[in-house]
Design an enzyme around this catalytic site. Structure first.
Site, short mmCIF file in Angstrom:
data_model
loop_
_atom_site.label_atom_id
_atom_site.label_comp_id
_atom_site.label_asym_id
_atom_site.label_seq_id
_atom_site.Cartn_x
_atom_site.Cartn_y
_atom_site.Cartn_z
N ARG A 89 -8.51 -3.39 -5.24
CA ARG A 89 -8.96 -2.09 -4.89
C ARG A 89 -10.31 -1.84 -5.45
O ARG A 89 -11.00 -0.82 -5.17
CB ARG A 89 -8.25 -1.04 -5.52
N ARG A 128 4.07 9.42 8.36
CA ARG A 128 4.50 8.01 8.00
C ARG A 128 5.81 8.12 7.34
O ARG A 128 6.16 9.01 6.66
CB ARG A 128 3.51 7.35 7.15
N ARG A 172 -6.75 10.01 -2.36
CA ARG A 172 -6.52 8.31 -2.15
C ARG A 172 -7.75 7.77 -1.51
O ARG A 172 -8.31 6.89 -1.85
CB ARG A 172 -5.34 8.13 -1.74
P1 AMP Z 1 -0.66 1.58 -1.32
O1 AMP Z 1 1.00 1.27 -0.79
O2 AMP Z 1 -1.29 0.24 -1.46
O3 AMP Z 1 -1.11 2.91 -0.61
O4 AMP Z 1 -0.49 1.90 -2.92
C1 AMP Z 1 0.15 3.12 -3.34
C2 AMP Z 1 -0.20 3.54 -4.68
O5 AMP Z 1 0.08 2.23 -5.64
C3 AMP Z 1 -1.76 3.52 -4.82
O6 AMP Z 1 -2.38 4.90 -4.60
C4 AMP Z 1 -1.81 3.18 -6.33
O7 AMP Z 1 -1.66 4.40 -7.19
C5 AMP Z 1 -0.84 2.15 -6.77
N1 AMP Z 1 -1.58 1.09 -6.37
C6 AMP Z 1 -1.40 -0.20 -5.33
N2 AMP Z 1 -1.94 -0.96 -5.26
C7 AMP Z 1 -2.83 -0.69 -6.80
C8 AMP Z 1 -3.83 -1.72 -7.23
N3 AMP Z 1 -4.31 -2.72 -6.65
N4 AMP Z 1 -4.43 -1.07 -8.23
C9 AMP Z 1 -4.07 0.05 -8.77
N5 AMP Z 1 -3.11 0.84 -8.36
C10 AMP Z 1 -2.62 0.33 -7.18
#
Ligand code: AMP
Length: 222
Positions: A89, A128, A172
């Site tokens: 990220r 979603r 986000r």
């Molecule tokens: P996502 O499903 O990829 O949208 O991730 C959902 C949430 O998980 C994000 O908003 C972050 O809080 C956390 N998260 C997922 N991947 C990461 C990452 N690589 N680094 C830090 N937090 C993460």
């Protein structure tokens, strides 16, 4: 081995594409968001530490995610390759990923950046639905389940992620955009980056990704 990384803002369809790509290319799908959500559901120490950050749309601390990722990459199934979604990220995570992979003699072959407009993202995330058991994604309008509120694949209940509420989505997106440019530059400099628009229908985006992947990596043509 074929390591594929999917980048893009939340709601660009990384999860949906990663699941389909993993099926088509017969590679394991690794999603940091999904592993974190599972930890939250299982009430593990990682889940307890991560939950508040996730609910606020903030990134979970790098060290915690890196530790989680290291144990995932220690599993034998990644030797033939992987589809990584949700990581890195930021630039620091991109460098950590190189270290984690290098130490295991693994590598990234290609990186796809799925671009999407803010309107499409907000509309996608607000509708979603996610399966509690198998994490499959649906959408109230664009991809409804056959039976309302029930997963087509495993019949478990569908729920709306807490962080898919509009105000958290905006946070986000802001967090994502702040870091995206440096990530794009990092992989562009390594000549691994493929940028494509992800506003189109998921199946169209998928065929575009597969076409590029097959062109770049002969070992995928089985
Ligand atoms: P996502 O499903 O990829 O949208 O991730 C959902 C949430 O998980 C994000 O908003 C972050 O809080 C956390 N998260 C997922 N991947 C990461 C990452 N690589 N680094 C830090 N937090 C993460």
């Amino acid at each position: 081995m074929t390591g594929i990384v999917l980048l893009g803002p939340p709601g660009a369809g990384k999860g949906t594409q990663a699941v389909r790509l993993a099926e088509e290319l017969i590679l394991p799908h690794i999603s940091t968001g999904e592993i974190l959500r599972q930890n939250v559901l299982d009430l593990t120490p990682i889940g307890e530490e991560a939950e508040d950050y996730m609910n606020r749309g903030l990134l979970v601390p790098d060290e915690l995610v890196a530790k989680m990722l290291m144990s995932r990459f220690d599993k034998a199934d990644v030797k033939k390759g992987f589809i990584l979604d949700g990581y890195p990220r930021n630039l620091s995570q991109a460098m950590t990923l190189d270290d984690i992979l290098g130490a295991r003699k693994l590598d990234i072959g290609m990186v796809f950046y799925l671009d999407s407009s803010d309107n499409v993202i907000i509309q996608r995330l607000a509708g979603r639905l996610v399966c509690k058991a198998c994490a499959a994604n649906f959408h109230i309008k664009n991809m409804p389940p056959k039976k309302k509120g029930i997963c087509d694949h495993c019949r478990a209940r569908l729920y709306q992620r807490k962080d898919d509420q509009e105000s958290t989505v905006k946070k986000r997106l802001e967090v994502y955009k702040k870091e995206a440019a440096s990530l794009i530059e990092f992989y562009q400099a390594k000549e691994k980056l493929h940028r494509l628009s992800a506003d189109a229908e998921p199946e169209l985006v998928l065929s575009e990704i597969i076409e590029i992947a097959l062109k770049c990596d002969d070992s995928l043509k089985v």
